[in-house]
Design a protein around this motif. Structure first.
Motif, PDB file in Angstrom:
ATOM      1  N   THR A 139       0.831  -1.207   0.000  1.00  0.00           N
ATOM      2  CA  THR A 139       0.000   0.000   0.000  1.00  0.00           C
ATOM      3  C   THR A 139       0.863   1.253   0.000  1.00  0.00           C
ATOM      4  OG1 THR A 139      -1.827  -1.099   1.164  1.00  0.00           O
ATOM      5  CG2 THR A 139      -1.748   1.295   1.280  1.00  0.00           C
ATOM      6  N   VAL A 140       1.848   1.298   0.877  1.00  0.00           N
ATOM      7  CA  VAL A 140       2.651   2.519   0.990  1.00  0.00           C
ATOM      8  C   VAL A 140       3.684   2.637  -0.131  1.00  0.00           C
ATOM      9  CG1 VAL A 140       2.328   2.498   3.482  1.00  0.00           C
ATOM     10  CG2 VAL A 140       4.406   1.505   2.529  1.00  0.00           C
ATOM     11  N   GLN A 141       4.018   1.539  -0.769  1.00  0.00           N
ATOM     12  CA  GLN A 141       4.987   1.611  -1.865  1.00  0.00           C
ATOM     13  C   GLN A 141       4.321   1.920  -3.203  1.00  0.00           C
ATOM     14  OE1 GLN A 141       7.159  -2.029  -2.769  1.00  0.00           O
ATOM     15  NE2 GLN A 141       8.903  -0.853  -3.497  1.00  0.00           N
ATOM     16  N   LEU A 142       3.191   1.280  -3.483  1.00  0.00           N
ATOM     17  CA  LEU A 142       2.598   1.387  -4.810  1.00  0.00           C
ATOM     18  C   LEU A 142       1.620   2.548  -4.961  1.00  0.00           C
ATOM     19  CD1 LEU A 142       2.027  -2.390  -5.623  1.00  0.00           C
ATOM     20  CD2 LEU A 142       3.932  -0.906  -6.267  1.00  0.00           C
ATOM     21  N   THR A 143       0.995   2.983  -3.881  1.00  0.00           N
ATOM     22  CA  THR A 143       0.082   4.127  -3.996  1.00  0.00           C
ATOM     23  C   THR A 143       0.803   5.390  -4.461  1.00  0.00           C
ATOM     24  OG1 THR A 143      -1.367   3.204  -2.283  1.00  0.00           O
ATOM     25  CG2 THR A 143      -1.619   5.535  -2.792  1.00  0.00           C
ATOM     26  N   PRO A 144       1.961   5.738  -3.896  1.00  0.00           N
ATOM     27  CA  PRO A 144       2.694   6.885  -4.449  1.00  0.00           C
ATOM     28  C   PRO A 144       3.138   6.658  -5.886  1.00  0.00           C
ATOM     29  CG  PRO A 144       3.458   6.396  -2.235  1.00  0.00           C
ATOM     30  CD  PRO A 144       2.590   5.246  -2.647  1.00  0.00           C
ATOM     31  N   ILE A 145       3.577   5.441  -6.207  1.00  0.00           N
ATOM     32  CA  ILE A 145       4.034   5.161  -7.568  1.00  0.00           C
ATOM     33  C   ILE A 145       2.894   5.320  -8.565  1.00  0.00           C
ATOM     34  CG2 ILE A 145       4.815   3.305  -9.098  1.00  0.00           C
ATOM     35  CD1 ILE A 145       6.542   2.280  -6.808  1.00  0.00           C
ATOM     36  N   GLN A 146       1.730   4.805  -8.203  1.00  0.00           N
ATOM     37  CA  GLN A 146       0.603   4.795  -9.134  1.00  0.00           C
ATOM     38  C   GLN A 146      -0.116   6.133  -9.208  1.00  0.00           C
ATOM     39  OE1 GLN A 146       0.062   1.620 -10.585  1.00  0.00           O
ATOM     40  NE2 GLN A 146      -1.090   2.750 -12.122  1.00  0.00           N
ATOM     41  N   LEU A 193      -8.517  13.249  -0.226  1.00  0.00           N
ATOM     42  CA  LEU A 193      -7.346  13.767   0.473  1.00  0.00           C
ATOM     43  C   LEU A 193      -6.407  14.492  -0.482  1.00  0.00           C
ATOM     44  CD1 LEU A 193      -6.494  10.696   2.733  1.00  0.00           C
ATOM     45  CD2 LEU A 193      -7.851  12.711   3.327  1.00  0.00           C
ATOM     46  N   GLY A 194      -5.763  15.518   0.025  1.00  0.00           N
ATOM     47  CA  GLY A 194      -4.711  16.186  -0.722  1.00  0.00           C
ATOM     48  C   GLY A 194      -3.411  15.409  -0.627  1.00  0.00           C
ATOM     49  N   LEU A 195      -2.378  15.913  -1.291  1.00  0.00           N
ATOM     50  CA  LEU A 195      -1.098  15.197  -1.308  1.00  0.00           C
ATOM     51  C   LEU A 195      -0.519  15.031   0.094  1.00  0.00           C
ATOM     52  CD1 LEU A 195       0.691  16.679  -4.463  1.00  0.00           C
ATOM     53  CD2 LEU A 195       0.023  14.303  -4.089  1.00  0.00           C
ATOM     54  N   GLY A 196      -0.473  16.120   0.869  1.00  0.00           N
ATOM     55  CA  GLY A 196       0.110  16.043   2.204  1.00  0.00           C
ATOM     56  C   GLY A 196      -0.628  15.082   3.111  1.00  0.00           C
ATOM     57  N   ALA A 197      -1.948  15.166   3.134  1.00  0.00           N
ATOM     58  CA  ALA A 197      -2.746  14.274   3.968  1.00  0.00           C
ATOM     59  C   ALA A 197      -2.631  12.829   3.510  1.00  0.00           C
ATOM     60  CB  ALA A 197      -4.206  14.713   3.947  1.00  0.00           C
ATOM     61  N   SER A 198      -2.479  12.620   2.210  1.00  0.00           N
ATOM     62  CA  SER A 198      -2.338  11.258   1.681  1.00  0.00           C
ATOM     63  C   SER A 198      -1.064  10.597   2.186  1.00  0.00           C
ATOM     64  CB  SER A 198      -2.340  11.300   0.151  1.00  0.00           C
ATOM     65  OG  SER A 198      -3.543  11.828  -0.359  1.00  0.00           O
ATOM     66  N   TYR A 199       0.022  11.345   2.182  1.00  0.00           N
ATOM     67  CA  TYR A 199       1.283  10.791   2.670  1.00  0.00           C
ATOM     68  C   TYR A 199       1.232  10.530   4.183  1.00  0.00           C
ATOM     69  CZ  TYR A 199       3.787  11.399  -1.750  1.00  0.00           C
ATOM     70  OH  TYR A 199       4.207  11.287  -3.060  1.00  0.00           O
ATOM     71  N   VAL A 200       0.542  11.382   4.914  1.00  0.00           N
ATOM     72  CA  VAL A 200       0.387  11.156   6.365  1.00  0.00           C
ATOM     73  C   VAL A 200      -0.390   9.868   6.615  1.00  0.00           C
ATOM     74  CG1 VAL A 200      -0.697  12.031   8.473  1.00  0.00           C
ATOM     75  CG2 VAL A 200       0.567  13.596   6.976  1.00  0.00           C
ATOM     76  N   LEU A 201      -1.448   9.643   5.838  1.00  0.00           N
ATOM     77  CA  LEU A 201      -2.236   8.416   5.975  1.00  0.00           C
ATOM     78  C   LEU A 201      -1.380   7.182   5.721  1.00  0.00           C
ATOM     79  CD1 LEU A 201      -4.927   6.855   6.247  1.00  0.00           C
ATOM     80  CD2 LEU A 201      -5.276   7.251   3.796  1.00  0.00           C
ATOM     81  N   LEU A 202      -0.596   7.224   4.651  1.00  0.00           N
ATOM     82  CA  LEU A 202       0.261   6.071   4.325  1.00  0.00           C
ATOM     83  C   LEU A 202       1.314   5.843   5.396  1.00  0.00           C
ATOM     84  CD1 LEU A 202       0.794   6.609   0.476  1.00  0.00           C
ATOM     85  CD2 LEU A 202      -0.840   5.100   1.621  1.00  0.00           C
ATOM     86  N   ALA A 203       1.866   6.928   5.929  1.00  0.00           N
ATOM     87  CA  ALA A 203       2.858   6.791   7.000  1.00  0.00           C
ATOM     88  C   ALA A 203       2.240   6.136   8.227  1.00  0.00           C
ATOM     89  CB  ALA A 203       3.431   8.162   7.363  1.00  0.00           C
ATOM     90  N   GLY A 204       1.012   6.495   8.545  1.00  0.00           N
ATOM     91  CA  GLY A 204       0.340   5.869   9.679  1.00  0.00           C
ATOM     92  C   GLY A 204       0.078   4.393   9.452  1.00  0.00           C
ATOM     93  N   ILE A 205      -0.272   4.022   8.229  1.00  0.00           N
ATOM     94  CA  ILE A 205      -0.544   2.611   7.920  1.00  0.00           C
ATOM     95  C   ILE A 205       0.695   1.758   8.136  1.00  0.00           C
ATOM     96  CG2 ILE A 205      -1.043   0.999   6.035  1.00  0.00           C
ATOM     97  CD1 ILE A 205      -2.995   3.083   4.928  1.00  0.00           C
ATOM     98  N   ILE A 206       1.824   2.183   7.596  1.00  0.00           N
ATOM     99  CA  ILE A 206       3.021   1.344   7.700  1.00  0.00           C
ATOM    100  C   ILE A 206       3.572   1.352   9.129  1.00  0.00           C
ATOM    101  CG2 ILE A 206       4.664   3.157   7.061  1.00  0.00           C
ATOM    102  CD1 ILE A 206       4.800  -0.595   6.122  1.00  0.00           C
TER     103      ILE A 206
END
Length: 402
Positions: free
Chosen positions: A13-20, A157-170
């Protein structure tokens, strides 16, 4: 198996969501022309992937030799998860392609470290269920894209909030599953020493890296992932600039394609991975799945429209899901030394990761070369066919002890 699958779900999730989704959007908005965004996306993804490829075997070798009260895989899985969380926060904060790329390298290296530890658990603890475990990791890859992209799109979500969400998941899932997964310690050297001289064949360490079949399988996994990256990594740009989907609805269309792709990845990986455990015919299914993936690019070439792209996504998901599940299990069957499981399997992961990082860069070059996407999808089909031919040369040998 449940914790193992959840751990891989978080990683993918945290690797491919930013890539895609996130990195293409982030770099496109910071570039003056859409072709510049395509090229920068390829450069950033390739730089991050290369850093991960270098880090993975090093971390794997260190994991193989780690003897701590926390286990030998667990410390690396926890450290990689926390490092990925930090890198994601940096990526969301970064401005400009160079700073975004530097932050993404932190994420890629950290994910590679955690992946090396988790993949080694398959060879450490499983024998008859390696295909099933490989299918769990592969299907989690596809589901992870849906979880990440779906949450971001549906929540707006915006870009900043999206990255915060992914950081919380991992941070939560990655660390939590690493703590809960079993990580049995290897036999103490003094225990192994009791059998010294009784079984001479066990005294010599035989590296899988010297085996022709293992090396050729690494190359073939690289090739098929290049083909997959050609067909998937630039989909957002293809929707907007290739078939004229309005930018406002492109994210929704992309989510539809990802969901279709995911469903077929999950189904094919579980079904074919389980069949390969029962039949043992891993080479046959590896070759067949590569040929199925090749068909997807041909369909888009014939009719570059959204409906046919959706059909191609289903076919590519079927081929790729089956391939990744069976080829990983196939690789574990080729391993020669248990003391090198993490190192060797990190190289197996790296062969796929290298293809996924080279693919976007080469794909961006192909798009820029002709000013369109037809050459990209033609190359996707061609390299998948080449991979099937290469896999024909992999013939694992059975070692008989007398």
């Amino acid at each position: 198996m449940v914790w193992f699958t959840l751990a891989w779900l978080a990683i993918w999730t945290v690797q491919l969501t930013p890539i895609q989704l996130l990195l293409p959007l982030q770099l496109d908005t910071q570039s003056g022309h859409w072709l510049h965004g395509v090229v920068w996306s390829g450069v950033v993804l390739s730089a991050g992937g290369l850093a991960g490829i270098i880090a993975a075997p090093i971390a794997g070798s260190l994991s193989d030799r780690t003897r701590s009260r926390w286990g030998r895989r667990r410390p690396w899985a926890i450290g990689g998860s926390l490092g990925a969380a930090s890198g994601l926060l940096l990526t969301g904060w970064a401005q400009g392609p160079l700073f975004v790329g530097a932050a993404w390298i932190v994420v890629s290296v950290s994910v590679a470290i955690a992946s090396a530890a988790l993949t080694a658990l398959i060879a450490d603890q499983l024998d008859s269920q390696r295909g099933t475990a490989s299918a769990a990791a592969s299907s989690a890859q596809a589901v992870g894209i849906v979880v990440g992209v779906g949450a971001i799109v549906l929540l707006g979500l915006g870009l900043g909030a999206s990255y915060v969400l992914l950081a919380g998941i991992i941070a939560v899932v990655g660390v939590g599953t690493a703590v809960l997964l079993p990580d049995p310690a290897p036999a103490h050297p003094r225990v192994l020493g009791l059998n010294a001289g009784r079984e001479p064949i066990t005294q010599a360490r035989i590296s899988s890296l010297l085996d022709h079949n293992f090396k050729w399988l690494l190359v073939s996994r690289f090739v098929v992932n290049v083909g997959n990256a050609f067909g998937t990594s630039l989909l957002l740009f293809f929707l907007i600039y290739g078939i004229g989907v309005p930018a406002a609805s492109a994210e929704d269309k992309l989510l539809v394609l990802i969901v279709i792709y995911t469903v077929f990845v999950v189904i094919s990986s579980i079904v074919v991975g389980t069949i390969s455990d029962r039949s043992g015919s891993r080479r046959f299914w590896t070759i067949t799945s590569a040929l199925v993936q090749a068909c997807s690019g041909i369909i888009i070439l014939i009719s570059p429209e959204f409906v046919t792209t959706a059909i191609a996504a289903a076919i590519m998901g079927t081929g790729y899901g089956a391939y990744m599940a069976v080829s990983l299990a196939f690789a574990t069957d080729l391993l020669l030394d248990p003391d090198d499981h993490a190192r060797d399997l990190s190289l197996v992961n790296n062969s796929a990761a290298l293809g996924q990082l080279v693919g976007p860069l080469l794909g961006a070059g192909l798009v820029a070369l002709v000013g369109g996407f037809w050459l990209l999808f033609a190359a996707a089909s061609l390299v998948s066919i080449v991979d099937a031919a290469m896999t024909l040369t992999v013939r694992p040998k059975t070692i008989t002890l007398c």
